[in-house]
Design a protein around this motif. Structure first.
Motif, PDB file in Angstrom:
ATOM      1  N   ASP A  36       2.252  11.910  -1.296  1.00 42.77           N
ATOM      2  CA  ASP A  36       3.563  11.418  -0.847  1.00 42.77           C
ATOM      3  C   ASP A  36       4.681  12.471  -0.991  1.00 42.77           C
ATOM      4  O   ASP A  36       5.855  12.122  -0.836  1.00 42.77           O
TER       5      ASP A  36
ATOM      6  N   HIS B 207      -7.806   5.664   1.596  1.00 40.60           N
ATOM      7  CA  HIS B 207      -7.828   4.228   1.876  1.00 40.60           C
ATOM      8  C   HIS B 207      -9.253   3.701   1.870  1.00 40.60           C
ATOM      9  O   HIS B 207     -10.182   4.392   2.286  1.00 40.60           O
TER      10      HIS B 207
ATOM     11  N   TRP C 287      -1.511  12.760  -6.621  1.00 40.07           N
ATOM     12  CA  TRP C 287      -0.877  11.490  -6.211  1.00 40.07           C
ATOM     13  C   TRP C 287      -0.487  11.466  -4.740  1.00 40.07           C
ATOM     14  O   TRP C 287      -0.674  10.472  -4.058  1.00 40.07           O
TER      15      TRP C 287
ATOM     16  N   VAL D 267       0.850  -1.205   0.000  1.00 38.81           N
ATOM     17  CA  VAL D 267       0.000   0.000   0.000  1.00 38.81           C
ATOM     18  C   VAL D 267       0.880   1.247   0.000  1.00 38.81           C
ATOM     19  O   VAL D 267       0.703   2.147  -0.827  1.00 38.81           O
ATOM     20  N   HIS D 268       1.857   1.275   0.927  1.00 37.54           N
ATOM     21  CA  HIS D 268       2.740   2.436   1.058  1.00 37.54           C
ATOM     22  C   HIS D 268       4.130   2.184   0.476  1.00 37.54           C
ATOM     23  O   HIS D 268       4.887   3.125   0.276  1.00 37.54           O
TER      24      HIS D 268
ATOM     25  N   ASP E 264      -1.639  13.166   0.978  1.00 36.98           N
ATOM     26  CA  ASP E 264      -2.573  12.355   0.194  1.00 36.98           C
ATOM     27  C   ASP E 264      -2.892  12.955  -1.171  1.00 36.98           C
ATOM     28  O   ASP E 264      -3.788  12.456  -1.863  1.00 36.98           O
TER      29      ASP E 264
HETATM   30  C1  LIG Z   1       3.353   0.790  -3.364  1.00 43.46           C
HETATM   31  C2  LIG Z   1       2.765   2.156  -3.294  1.00 43.46           C
HETATM   32  N1  LIG Z   1       1.690   2.448  -4.059  1.00 43.46           N
HETATM   33  C3  LIG Z   1       1.115   3.677  -3.979  1.00 43.46           C
HETATM   34  C4  LIG Z   1       1.621   4.619  -3.144  1.00 43.46           C
HETATM   35  C5  LIG Z   1       0.965   5.965  -3.044  1.00 43.46           C
HETATM   36  N2  LIG Z   1       0.359   6.176  -1.749  1.00 43.46           N
HETATM   37  C6  LIG Z   1      -0.040   5.187  -0.950  1.00 43.46           C
HETATM   38  S1  LIG Z   1      -0.679   5.771   0.506  1.00 43.46           S
HETATM   39  C7  LIG Z   1      -0.433   7.379   0.021  1.00 43.46           C
HETATM   40  C8  LIG Z   1      -0.836   8.547   0.858  1.00 43.46           C
HETATM   41  C9  LIG Z   1      -0.166   8.589   2.185  1.00 43.46           C
HETATM   42  O1  LIG Z   1      -0.621   7.512   2.993  1.00 43.46           O
HETATM   43  P1  LIG Z   1      -1.360   7.750   4.370  1.00 43.46           P
HETATM   44  O2  LIG Z   1      -2.580   8.585   4.084  1.00 43.46           O
HETATM   45  O3  LIG Z   1      -1.711   6.385   4.875  1.00 43.46           O
HETATM   46  O4  LIG Z   1      -0.375   8.448   5.240  1.00 43.46           O
HETATM   47  C10 LIG Z   1       0.141   7.426  -1.234  1.00 43.46           C
HETATM   48  C11 LIG Z   1       0.484   8.655  -1.965  1.00 43.46           C
HETATM   49  C12 LIG Z   1       2.735   4.270  -2.378  1.00 43.46           C
HETATM   50  N3  LIG Z   1       3.284   5.130  -1.495  1.00 43.46           N
HETATM   51  N4  LIG Z   1       3.297   3.040  -2.470  1.00 43.46           N
END
Ligand SMILES: Cc1ncc(C[n+]2csc(CCOP(=O)(O)O)c2C)c(N)n1
Ligand SMILES: Nc1ncnc2c1ncn2[C@@H]1O[C@H](COP(=O)(O)OP(=O)(O)OP(=O)(O)O)[C@@H](O)[C@H]1O
Ligand SMILES: [Mg+2]
Length: 297
Positions: A246, A295, A244, A50-51, A205
């Motif tokens: 990150d 999510h 996107w 996911v991350h 995000d």
């Molecule tokens: C393997 C992979 N695929 C896609 C992404 C893109 N992504 C995933 S969660 C997120 C927002 C931040 O998360 P949170 O809201 O949980 O802090 C982003 C931009 C990634 N980092 N890795």
């Protein structure tokens, strides 16, 4: 599919998060007054697949776990003090510890404790949690909810580098990927901005989704100038880069006529609330299109 998406679950949690330090679960971190100071507390989880990609260096994963949590402290103008790690054992744990050590050293943060568990099944994707604790350097610590009509909207730097870096890692192209693998929390910038902003948050995000959240928290509409957003991606990818995430830039609002204390990019203005929280070049973003990463959707 989960029974709730992220937004619905957090909205339901608001019903039980009544302590003023929780700030209605509306900010990047909690702000707990304690002993004459304000403790800033945040927790973020990263999940394999996911991350981060299962092929990634675990040292980079540990670094990013620290950096993303410290970015939430930066958004509150806080000085980091320590972290607690929630670790699931798996491949390359020595590399994970080395990446953790590097990040804690570079950002001057102490490892205070945590918990270590086995996954029970080596096919289970790993999850890594981190709690970061800091102290507010300016009180009240900035929130997402203070933007005022007429304020200028500023962004600390370009978006899109993490997206490009992700694609480089995924496709093993050898193109630069540091922005995705090892983001840098803007701690000094957050501290410098805190006394001057009406609202502040970090952009994790996607700019359009996080700007929407700031607008909703403040009860205003954010009117963004699409071409004014600095980009670290090909121009043809502008619309993707705005969504996107990150990139961990700081998004702030500052009264018109007040110069930010550090170099920032003016990307729009705060206007009176209308039926949409976000305008892009004067228009609501097309209905049904994603504004960023959510999510469970
Ligand atoms: C393997 C992979 N695929 C896609 C992404 C893109 N992504 C995933 S969660 C997120 C927002 C931040 O998360 P949170 O809201 O949980 O802090 C982003 C931009 C990634 N980092 N890795
Ligand atoms: N499981 C949870 N329990 C309690 N509070 C939560 C939970 N999940 C999210 N929150 C709170 O909801 C608010 C919004 O969370 P969100 O994760 O969007 O913020 P963030 O940490 O800035 O974003 P990101 O995770 O992208 O860094 C925050 O105040 C956060 O503390
Ligand atoms: Mg945040």
């Amino acid at each position: 599919m989960p029974s709730f998406d992220e937004r619905t679950f957090i909205a339901a949690l608001r019903g039980i998060a009544n302590h003023p330090a929780a700030r209605g679960l509306g900010d990047d971190a909690a702000a707990l007054e304690f002993g004459g100071e304000t403790l800033i507390l945040t927790h973020d989880v990263m999940v394999e697949g996911v991350h981060y990609l299962a092929s990634q260096d675990m040292a980079d994963v540990a670094w990013k776990l620290v950096a993303t949590n410290l970015s939430d402290l930066a958004a509150m103008g806080a000085q980091p003090m320590g972290v607690l790690l929630g670790h699931m054992l798996g491949r390359d744990d020595a590399a994970f510890i080395e990446g953790l050590r590097q990040a804690l050293t570079v950002f001057g943060v102490a490892l205070l404790g945590g918990d270590t568990v086995g996954s029970g099944n080596e096919n289970t994707p790993r999850a890594h949690g981190l709690t970061a604790i800091g102290r507010a350097t300016h009180t009240p610590a900035p929130s997402r909810s203070g933007a005022q009509i007429g304020d200028i909207i500023w962004l600390s730097g370009p978006v899109g580098a993490a997206m490009m870096g992700f694609e480089a890692v995924r496709d093993a192209t050898g193109e630069p990927s540091g922005a995705f693998r090892r983001p840098v929390p803007l701690l000094d910038e957050g501290r410098a901005l805190a006394p001057h902003v009406t609202a502040m948050m970090d952009v994790s995000d996607g700019l359009l989704l996080d700007a929407t959240r700031l607008a909703e928290a403040s009860g205003v509409t954010l009117s963004l100038d699409r071409m004014a957003v600095p980009l670290s991606a090909p121009e043809a990818r502008r619309d993707d880069a705005l969504r996107w995430g990150d990139d961990y830039q700081l998004l702030v609002t500052i009264p018109r006529g007040v110069e930010p204390p550090i170099p920032m990019h003016a990307i729009g203005t705060v206007v009176a609330a209308s039926d949409v929280p976000l305008l892009l070049d004067g228009q609501p973003p097309a209905l049904g299109t994603s504004l960023g990463y959510e999510h469970g959707t």
